[in-house]
Design a protein around this motif. Structure first.
Motif, PDB file in Angstrom:
ATOM      1  N   GLN A 125       0.828  -1.209   0.000  1.00 49.90           N
ATOM      2  CA  GLN A 125       0.000   0.000   0.000  1.00 49.90           C
ATOM      3  C   GLN A 125       0.863   1.261   0.000  1.00 49.90           C
ATOM      4  O   GLN A 125       0.563   2.234  -0.712  1.00 49.90           O
ATOM      5  N   CYS A 126       1.912   1.254   0.791  1.00 52.04           N
ATOM      6  CA  CYS A 126       2.806   2.412   0.867  1.00 52.04           C
ATOM      7  C   CYS A 126       3.452   2.684  -0.485  1.00 52.04           C
ATOM      8  O   CYS A 126       3.446   3.816  -0.973  1.00 52.04           O
ATOM      9  N   ILE A 127       4.007   1.645  -1.103  1.00 53.18           N
ATOM     10  CA  ILE A 127       4.658   1.824  -2.410  1.00 53.18           C
ATOM     11  C   ILE A 127       3.642   2.287  -3.447  1.00 53.18           C
ATOM     12  O   ILE A 127       3.927   3.197  -4.243  1.00 53.18           O
ATOM     13  N   ASN A 128       2.461   1.683  -3.467  1.00 51.14           N
ATOM     14  CA  ASN A 128       1.427   2.104  -4.426  1.00 51.14           C
ATOM     15  C   ASN A 128       1.082   3.577  -4.258  1.00 51.14           C
ATOM     16  O   ASN A 128       0.898   4.295  -5.252  1.00 51.14           O
ATOM     17  N   ASN A 129       0.979   4.051  -3.036  1.00 52.99           N
ATOM     18  CA  ASN A 129       0.680   5.470  -2.816  1.00 52.99           C
ATOM     19  C   ASN A 129       1.846   6.357  -3.226  1.00 52.99           C
ATOM     20  O   ASN A 129       1.638   7.431  -3.800  1.00 52.99           O
ATOM     21  N   LEU A 130       3.070   5.931  -2.960  1.00 51.44           N
ATOM     22  CA  LEU A 130       4.230   6.742  -3.353  1.00 51.44           C
ATOM     23  C   LEU A 130       4.394   6.800  -4.872  1.00 51.44           C
ATOM     24  O   LEU A 130       4.907   7.791  -5.401  1.00 51.44           O
ATOM     25  N   LEU A 131       3.957   5.784  -5.569  1.00 49.75           N
ATOM     26  CA  LEU A 131       4.039   5.790  -7.030  1.00 49.75           C
ATOM     27  C   LEU A 131       3.167   6.884  -7.644  1.00 49.75           C
ATOM     28  O   LEU A 131       3.378   7.274  -8.792  1.00 49.75           O
ATOM     29  N   LYS A 132       2.221   7.409  -6.872  1.00 51.39           N
ATOM     30  CA  LYS A 132       1.337   8.471  -7.353  1.00 51.39           C
ATOM     31  C   LYS A 132       1.977   9.856  -7.291  1.00 51.39           C
ATOM     32  O   LYS A 132       1.439  10.816  -7.846  1.00 51.39           O
ATOM     33  N   VAL A 133       3.111   9.972  -6.624  1.00 46.07           N
ATOM     34  CA  VAL A 133       3.785  11.264  -6.484  1.00 46.07           C
ATOM     35  C   VAL A 133       4.167  11.774  -7.870  1.00 46.07           C
ATOM     36  O   VAL A 133       4.720  11.041  -8.689  1.00 46.07           O
ATOM     37  N   GLN A 134       3.874  13.029  -8.129  1.00 48.30           N
ATOM     38  CA  GLN A 134       4.083  13.610  -9.450  1.00 48.30           C
ATOM     39  C   GLN A 134       5.446  14.295  -9.623  1.00 48.30           C
ATOM     40  O   GLN A 134       5.679  14.939 -10.634  1.00 48.30           O
ATOM     41  N   LEU A 135       6.313  14.165  -8.648  1.00 44.27           N
ATOM     42  CA  LEU A 135       7.668  14.719  -8.741  1.00 44.27           C
ATOM     43  C   LEU A 135       8.640  13.594  -9.058  1.00 44.27           C
ATOM     44  O   LEU A 135       8.349  12.426  -8.806  1.00 44.27           O
ATOM     45  N   PRO A 136       9.818  13.923  -9.603  1.00 41.71           N
ATOM     46  CA  PRO A 136      10.817  12.874  -9.849  1.00 41.71           C
ATOM     47  C   PRO A 136      11.197  12.195  -8.530  1.00 41.71           C
ATOM     48  O   PRO A 136      11.514  12.873  -7.550  1.00 41.71           O
ATOM     49  N   HIS A 137      11.113  10.871  -8.506  1.00 40.12           N
ATOM     50  CA  HIS A 137      11.387  10.174  -7.261  1.00 40.12           C
ATOM     51  C   HIS A 137      11.829   8.732  -7.504  1.00 40.12           C
ATOM     52  O   HIS A 137      11.667   8.192  -8.590  1.00 40.12           O
ATOM     53  N   GLU A 138      12.384   8.155  -6.458  1.00 40.26           N
ATOM     54  CA  GLU A 138      12.672   6.736  -6.399  1.00 40.26           C
ATOM     55  C   GLU A 138      12.177   6.237  -5.048  1.00 40.26           C
ATOM     56  O   GLU A 138      12.028   7.017  -4.105  1.00 40.26           O
ATOM     57  N   ILE A 139      11.902   4.943  -4.992  1.00 39.17           N
ATOM     58  CA  ILE A 139      11.453   4.320  -3.757  1.00 39.17           C
ATOM     59  C   ILE A 139      12.435   3.205  -3.437  1.00 39.17           C
ATOM     60  O   ILE A 139      12.644   2.311  -4.260  1.00 39.17           O
ATOM     61  N   ILE A 140      13.024   3.280  -2.263  1.00 37.43           N
ATOM     62  CA  ILE A 140      13.956   2.248  -1.821  1.00 37.43           C
ATOM     63  C   ILE A 140      13.328   1.571  -0.611  1.00 37.43           C
ATOM     64  O   ILE A 140      13.120   2.205   0.421  1.00 37.43           O
ATOM     65  N   ALA A 141      13.008   0.300  -0.752  1.00 36.12           N
ATOM     66  CA  ALA A 141      12.406  -0.465   0.335  1.00 36.12           C
ATOM     67  C   ALA A 141      13.391  -1.537   0.783  1.00 36.12           C
ATOM     68  O   ALA A 141      13.751  -2.421   0.018  1.00 36.12           O
ATOM     69  N   ILE A 142      13.827  -1.414   2.011  1.00 32.81           N
ATOM     70  CA  ILE A 142      14.740  -2.381   2.610  1.00 32.81           C
ATOM     71  C   ILE A 142      13.895  -3.370   3.401  1.00 32.81           C
ATOM     72  O   ILE A 142      13.116  -2.966   4.260  1.00 32.81           O
ATOM     73  N   ASP A 143      14.036  -4.656   3.113  1.00 36.78           N
ATOM     74  CA  ASP A 143      13.310  -5.660   3.881  1.00 36.78           C
ATOM     75  C   ASP A 143      14.265  -6.335   4.852  1.00 36.78           C
ATOM     76  O   ASP A 143      15.255  -6.929   4.458  1.00 36.78           O
ATOM     77  N   ASN A 144      13.960  -6.227   6.126  1.00 31.84           N
ATOM     78  CA  ASN A 144      14.814  -6.763   7.186  1.00 31.84           C
ATOM     79  C   ASN A 144      14.515  -8.236   7.475  1.00 31.84           C
ATOM     80  O   ASN A 144      14.141  -8.606   8.581  1.00 31.84           O
ATOM     81  N   ASN A 145      14.668  -9.066   6.444  1.00 32.14           N
ATOM     82  CA  ASN A 145      14.545 -10.519   6.597  1.00 32.14           C
ATOM     83  C   ASN A 145      13.185 -10.929   7.165  1.00 32.14           C
ATOM     84  O   ASN A 145      13.096 -11.735   8.089  1.00 32.14           O
ATOM     85  N   SER A 146      12.134 -10.392   6.590  1.00 36.14           N
ATOM     86  CA  SER A 146      10.772 -10.659   7.063  1.00 36.14           C
ATOM     87  C   SER A 146      10.385 -12.121   6.884  1.00 36.14           C
ATOM     88  O   SER A 146      10.500 -12.661   5.780  1.00 36.14           O
ATOM     89  N   PRO A 147       9.890 -12.747   7.945  1.00 33.72           N
ATOM     90  CA  PRO A 147       9.460 -14.141   7.815  1.00 33.72           C
ATOM     91  C   PRO A 147       8.133 -14.310   7.072  1.00 33.72           C
ATOM     92  O   PRO A 147       7.764 -15.424   6.725  1.00 33.72           O
ATOM     93  N   ASP A 148       7.431 -13.210   6.794  1.00 37.51           N
ATOM     94  CA  ASP A 148       6.145 -13.306   6.094  1.00 37.51           C
ATOM     95  C   ASP A 148       6.286 -13.254   4.577  1.00 37.51           C
ATOM     96  O   ASP A 148       5.292 -13.232   3.861  1.00 37.51           O
ATOM     97  N   GLY A 149       7.515 -13.231   4.055  1.00 38.35           N
ATOM     98  CA  GLY A 149       7.723 -13.223   2.611  1.00 38.35           C
ATOM     99  C   GLY A 149       7.523 -11.864   1.968  1.00 38.35           C
ATOM    100  O   GLY A 149       7.269 -11.771   0.765  1.00 38.35           O
ATOM    101  N   SER A 150       7.660 -10.815   2.742  1.00 37.78           N
ATOM    102  CA  SER A 150       7.453  -9.453   2.227  1.00 37.78           C
ATOM    103  C   SER A 150       8.310  -9.143   1.004  1.00 37.78           C
ATOM    104  O   SER A 150       7.825  -8.577   0.024  1.00 37.78           O
ATOM    105  N   TYR A 151       9.581  -9.495   1.071  1.00 34.43           N
ATOM    106  CA  TYR A 151      10.496  -9.161  -0.033  1.00 34.43           C
ATOM    107  C   TYR A 151      10.033  -9.823  -1.331  1.00 34.43           C
ATOM    108  O   TYR A 151       9.900  -9.152  -2.357  1.00 34.43           O
ATOM    109  N   GLU A 152       9.793 -11.118  -1.302  1.00 31.37           N
ATOM    110  CA  GLU A 152       9.389 -11.848  -2.502  1.00 31.37           C
ATOM    111  C   GLU A 152       8.043 -11.344  -3.020  1.00 31.37           C
ATOM    112  O   GLU A 152       7.835 -11.203  -4.223  1.00 31.37           O
ATOM    113  N   TYR A 153       7.138 -11.073  -2.104  1.00 26.26           N
ATOM    114  CA  TYR A 153       5.806 -10.573  -2.448  1.00 26.26           C
ATOM    115  C   TYR A 153       5.908  -9.238  -3.196  1.00 26.26           C
ATOM    116  O   TYR A 153       5.350  -9.076  -4.284  1.00 26.26           O
TER     117      TYR A 153
END
Length: 88
Positions: free
Chosen positions: A19-47
């Motif tokens: 949800q966070c990434i989807n909302n940030l993708l709506k930003v109309q300024l030049p941007h990048e999104i860097i998401a660091i996954d701290n070894n989540s056991p719920d499969g966040s990174y792969e998801y």
């Protein structure tokens, strides 16, 4: 115009990460999104990697879980933006 680096450190909140990434993708300024996954056991990174694989401005990075600060430090090294915005 300056480029913004949005920095997210994630641990086991794959739906909130999506949800966070989807909302940030709506930003109309030049941007990048860097998401660091701290070894989540719920499969966040792969998801998230599967969902956002076609977005060139979304960078998903797996990381050992060395804590929040270590995650932010890793993201800062990768950030190319002029302005950094940190999101939990």
């Amino acid at each position: 115009m300056p480029k913004i680096s949005f920095i997210i450190v994630n641990y086991s909140t794959k739906i909130l990460l999506e949800q966070c990434i989807n909302n940030l993708l709506k930003v109309q300024l030049p941007h990048e999104i860097i998401a660091i996954d701290n070894n989540s056991p719920d499969g966040s990174y792969e998801y998230a990697k599967n969902i956002f694989k076609d977005y060139k401005n979304v960078h998903l990075v797996p990381n050992k879980n060395n804590g929040l600060s270590a995650g932010y430090n890793l993201a800062i090294k990768k950030a190319k933006g002029d302005i950094h915005i940190y999101l939990g």
